[in-house]
Design a protein around this motif. Structure first.
Motif, PDB file in Angstrom:
ATOM      1  N   THR A   1      -2.863  -4.021   9.819  1.00 38.31           N
ATOM      2  CA  THR A   1      -3.634  -4.265   8.597  1.00 38.31           C
ATOM      3  C   THR A   1      -4.732  -5.272   8.853  1.00 38.31           C
ATOM      4  N   ALA A   2      -4.374  -6.418   9.419  1.00 36.60           N
ATOM      5  CA  ALA A   2      -5.354  -7.485   9.632  1.00 36.60           C
ATOM      6  C   ALA A   2      -6.487  -7.021  10.539  1.00 36.60           C
ATOM      7  N   TYR A   3      -6.137  -6.398  11.645  1.00 43.31           N
ATOM      8  CA  TYR A   3      -7.163  -5.988  12.606  1.00 43.31           C
ATOM      9  C   TYR A   3      -8.054  -4.889  12.035  1.00 43.31           C
ATOM     10  N   THR A   4      -7.457  -3.941  11.327  1.00 45.35           N
ATOM     11  CA  THR A   4      -8.231  -2.857  10.736  1.00 45.35           C
ATOM     12  C   THR A   4      -9.199  -3.378   9.682  1.00 45.35           C
TER      13      THR A   4
ATOM     14  N   PHE B   1     -12.452 -15.446  15.065  1.00 44.37           N
ATOM     15  CA  PHE B   1     -11.167 -15.243  15.747  1.00 44.37           C
ATOM     16  C   PHE B   1     -10.102 -16.210  15.234  1.00 44.37           C
ATOM     17  N   ILE B   2     -10.478 -17.444  14.978  1.00 48.52           N
ATOM     18  CA  ILE B   2      -9.512 -18.419  14.454  1.00 48.52           C
ATOM     19  C   ILE B   2      -8.982 -17.967  13.097  1.00 48.52           C
ATOM     20  N   LEU B   3      -9.893 -17.537  12.220  1.00 43.24           N
ATOM     21  CA  LEU B   3      -9.470 -17.093  10.892  1.00 43.24           C
ATOM     22  C   LEU B   3      -8.653 -15.800  10.971  1.00 43.24           C
ATOM     23  N   LEU B   4      -9.034 -14.887  11.854  1.00 45.34           N
ATOM     24  CA  LEU B   4      -8.249 -13.670  12.046  1.00 45.34           C
ATOM     25  C   LEU B   4      -6.844 -14.024  12.523  1.00 45.34           C
ATOM     26  N   SER B   5      -6.770 -14.927  13.471  1.00 45.72           N
ATOM     27  CA  SER B   5      -5.478 -15.348  14.004  1.00 45.72           C
ATOM     28  C   SER B   5      -4.608 -15.957  12.907  1.00 45.72           C
ATOM     29  N   TYR B   6      -5.208 -16.795  12.070  1.00 48.93           N
ATOM     30  CA  TYR B   6      -4.462 -17.402  10.970  1.00 48.93           C
ATOM     31  C   TYR B   6      -3.931 -16.328  10.022  1.00 48.93           C
ATOM     32  N   SER B   7      -4.771 -15.356   9.692  1.00 46.78           N
ATOM     33  CA  SER B   7      -4.339 -14.323   8.751  1.00 46.78           C
ATOM     34  C   SER B   7      -3.215 -13.474   9.335  1.00 46.78           C
ATOM     35  N   MET B   8      -3.191 -13.340  10.664  1.00 47.88           N
ATOM     36  CA  MET B   8      -2.141 -12.544  11.296  1.00 47.88           C
ATOM     37  C   MET B   8      -0.780 -13.221  11.280  1.00 47.88           C
TER      38      MET B   8
END
Length: 106
Positions: free
Chosen positions: A57-60, A43-50
């Protein structure tokens, strides 16, 4: 850097899905700890990428990596069936991920 973090987040999603299965409903402490730690890191890395990638795009990409990766891990390590339709579905998900990546502006 955002794409790299997103890919690592997706890989961590595979790890936490597998370790959650291994935790047997959070009754095995080791697998439960791995699950919780990798969920948080993912989740931390996903949040950073967003911060720089579009939400869709990020979530998909994140969920797609997790879905196809968990599918593959299930086949390789858990002996789950790899029927033709299941494999076709995974291939279609990968195609969608590639389209999403190449159509992204970031």
């Amino acid at each position: 850097m955002a794409w790299f973090c997103l890919i690592i987040a997706g890989i961590l999603e595979i790890v936490w899905a597998f370790s959650m299965k291994q935790s047997e409903g959070f009754t095995k402490i080791g697998a439960s700890v791995v699950t919780i730690a990798t969920v948080i890191a993912s989740f931390i890395l996903l949040s950073y990428s967003m911060k720089s990638l579009p939400l869709g795009t990020a979530y998909t990409i994140w969920t797609g990596i997790g879905a196809v990766g968990a599918f593959a891990v299930g086949i390789v390590f858990l002996g789950e069936p790899a029927g033709m339709l299941r494999v076709l579905a995974a291939i279609m998900i990968i195609g969608g991920l590639l389209l999403m990546k190449f159509s992204s502006v970031a």
